[in-house]
Design an enzyme around this catalytic site. Structure first.
Site, PDB file in Angstrom:
ATOM      1  N   LYS A 114       0.659  -1.131  -0.090  1.00 45.02           N
ATOM      2  CA  LYS A 114       0.021  -0.141   0.153  1.00 45.02           C
ATOM      3  C   LYS A 114       0.945   1.415   0.223  1.00 45.02           C
ATOM      4  CE  LYS A 114      -4.568  -1.462   1.779  1.00 45.02           C
ATOM      5  NZ  LYS A 114      -5.469  -1.185   2.802  1.00 45.02           N
ATOM      6  N   LYS A 198      -5.001  -9.346  -7.199  1.00 42.42           N
ATOM      7  CA  LYS A 198      -6.280  -9.705  -6.471  1.00 42.42           C
ATOM      8  C   LYS A 198      -7.471  -8.631  -6.925  1.00 42.42           C
ATOM      9  CE  LYS A 198      -5.865  -7.327  -2.201  1.00 42.42           C
ATOM     10  NZ  LYS A 198      -5.851  -7.200  -0.665  1.00 42.42           N
ATOM     11  N   LYS A 201     -10.801  -3.148  -4.483  1.00 42.71           N
ATOM     12  CA  LYS A 201     -11.658  -1.827  -4.625  1.00 42.71           C
ATOM     13  C   LYS A 201     -10.848  -0.504  -5.159  1.00 42.71           C
ATOM     14  CE  LYS A 201     -13.371  -2.445   0.063  1.00 42.71           C
ATOM     15  NZ  LYS A 201     -13.000  -1.986   1.686  1.00 42.71           N
TER      16      LYS A 201
HETATM   17  P1  AMP Z   1     -11.156  -4.814   3.034  1.00 40.71           P
HETATM   18  O1  AMP Z   1     -12.051  -4.357   1.801  1.00 40.71           O
HETATM   19  O2  AMP Z   1      -9.745  -4.449   2.594  1.00 40.71           O
HETATM   20  O3  AMP Z   1     -11.467  -4.315   4.326  1.00 40.71           O
HETATM   21  O4  AMP Z   1     -11.386  -6.425   3.063  1.00 40.71           O
HETATM   22  C1  AMP Z   1     -12.604  -6.953   3.728  1.00 40.71           C
HETATM   23  C2  AMP Z   1     -12.493  -8.262   3.664  1.00 40.71           C
HETATM   24  O5  AMP Z   1     -12.635  -8.894   2.625  1.00 40.71           O
HETATM   25  C3  AMP Z   1     -11.178  -8.945   4.407  1.00 40.71           C
HETATM   26  O6  AMP Z   1     -11.309 -10.201   5.036  1.00 40.71           O
HETATM   27  C4  AMP Z   1     -10.404  -9.216   3.046  1.00 40.71           C
HETATM   28  O7  AMP Z   1      -9.433 -10.459   3.413  1.00 40.71           O
HETATM   29  C5  AMP Z   1     -11.555  -9.437   2.235  1.00 40.71           C
HETATM   30  N1  AMP Z   1     -11.080  -9.462   0.700  1.00 40.71           N
HETATM   31  C6  AMP Z   1     -10.880  -8.347   0.153  1.00 40.71           C
HETATM   32  N2  AMP Z   1     -10.595  -8.424  -1.217  1.00 40.71           N
HETATM   33  C7  AMP Z   1     -10.512  -9.833  -1.265  1.00 40.71           C
HETATM   34  C8  AMP Z   1     -10.274 -10.656  -2.621  1.00 40.71           C
HETATM   35  N3  AMP Z   1     -10.053 -10.256  -3.644  1.00 40.71           N
HETATM   36  N4  AMP Z   1     -10.500 -12.115  -2.593  1.00 40.71           N
HETATM   37  C9  AMP Z   1     -10.627 -12.669  -1.134  1.00 40.71           C
HETATM   38  N5  AMP Z   1     -10.869 -11.804  -0.152  1.00 40.71           N
HETATM   39  C10 AMP Z   1     -11.054 -10.470  -0.163  1.00 40.71           C
END
Ligand code: AMP
Ligand code: TRP
Length: 333
Positions: A114, A198, A201
């Site tokens: 990041k 991956k 967002k």
């Molecule tokens: P975040 O949006 O970074 O707060 O992530 C929220 C949850 O979604 C966390 O448990 C991440 O590990 C999961 N997550 C985010 N992106 C992915 C992805 N591409 N594949 C699987 N899990 C994800």
């Protein structure tokens, strides 16, 4: 079966997508429906580790809470709240930052990703982010933390902090050692445009992800445009590792239908990718469209979302305030 104490968090940074659903929120719902004690947090303090527009942040906090509910988290069974409304998180984060070691944090790969090349310019908050995450989890004595694979290293840090505290203060079991709950077969949903990255967002191309607010037509179009390769549909699981885009599409299908990969390969044996993509679109639309409609419906009722968050905060405050008091006492305050 002994019940688990579940805690997890999602950042309110907009564009919640299929990766968040498959990697995290789908599992939250299953854990709730198995009657575990569940707390799901909109981690708004984590979001500000990178600059946020205050108006967008407010909207995204509500939208993330609405997404939890639209996906099946029931506020009468699980606690839903936003992190900044419970002061214990910030307070505990400071206390734990005196336990965590700089060497541990300097190994965190998410910070390196990041912060990018110019890490001198990253916020200090981004660096100490995993300590706040440890505070979130340890405050509620969570035993299990459902997350996507990208959070595994942060969970290990939370476990290290917990063990070091218990050891340093000769307080065995003061903090629980939380277990990660990460799906073994498919814990990382990849970009529809690049099977090595991956789904995220922050990716600039909206075609790289399926947002939980996408309508049916948008989903069908994105899957139609998803990258594949020129080889025929695979018939052996072992071939998938060299074909990341195909592995991802098959993983999405398998995960949303609970169909085992070998059965799926059998089902589509000899078919072409356009046929598979059509069927995949049907599966994704069937799961995501009702969620998307519900997020939009709840979006028109901010009063209801604010009420859910405020009731959740009240309960989270009650649960966490005693733990902080005990923690401060351990330090000698
Ligand atoms: P975040 O949006 O970074 O707060 O992530 C929220 C949850 O979604 C966390 O448990 C991440 O590990 C999961 N997550 C985010 N992106 C992915 C992805 N591409 N594949 C699987 N899990 C994800
Ligand atoms: N860091 C997590 C992510 O980006 C979000 C998060 C914050 C979290 N606190 C947490 C996840 C506590 C699980 C438990 O995905």
């Amino acid at each position: 079966m002994t019940l688990k104490k579940i805690f997890s968090g999602v950042q309110p940074t907009g564009n919640l997508h299929l990766g968040n659903y498959i990697g995290a929120i789908k599992n939250f719902v299953e854990l709730q429906n198995e009657n575990n004690e569940c707390i799901f947090c909109v981690v708004d303090l984590h979001a500000i580790t990178v600059k946020q527009d205050p108006k967008d942040l407010k909207k995204n906090i509500r939208e993330t809470a609405a997404t939890f509910i639209a996906c099946g988290i029931d506020p009468s069974k699980s606690i839903i709240f936003n992190q900044s409304s419970v002061p214990a998180h910030s307070e505990t984060s400071w206390l734990l930052s005196c336990i965590a070691r700089i060497g541990w944090l300097s190994r965190m790969t998410q910070f390196k990703e990041k912060a990018g090349k110019d890490k001198e310019k990253a916020s200090v908050g981004l660096y100490v982010y995993p300590i706040l995450m440890a505070a979130d989890i340890l405050l509620y004595d969570a035993t299990h933390v459902p997350v996507g694979e990208d959070q595994k290293q942060h969970l290990e840090l939370a476990r290290d902090i917990s063990k070091k505290f218990n050891n340093d203060f000769n307080a065995p079991n003061f903090f629980k050692i939380p277990e990660p709950l990460i799906h073994k077969s498919f814990a990382r949903v990849m970009s529809l445009k690049d099977g090595e990255k991956k789904m995220s967002k922050s990716e600039t191309s909206d075609l790289s992800r399926i947002n939980l607010t996408d309508d049916a037509e948008t989903i069908i179009n994105k899957i139609k445009k998803a990258k594949t390769d020129i080889d025929p549909f695979p018939n052996d699981v072992n071939n998938l590792n060299t074909r990341p885009e195909i592995k991802n599409l098959i993983g999405i299908y398998s995960s949303l239908t609970d169909m085992k990969i070998d059965l799926l390969l059998n089902k589509f044996n000899g078919k072409n990718f356009s046929f598979f993509k059509e069927k995949l679109s049907e599966v994704v639309v069937e799961k995501i469209s009702p969620i998307s409609n519900e997020i939009k419906r709840l979006g028109k009722d901010p009063g209801y979302i604010d009420q859910v968050l405020s009731e959740g905060s009240k309960k989270a405050n009650e649960l966490s305030s005693k733990k902080v008091r005990d923690l401060k006492e351990k330090f000698g305050f």
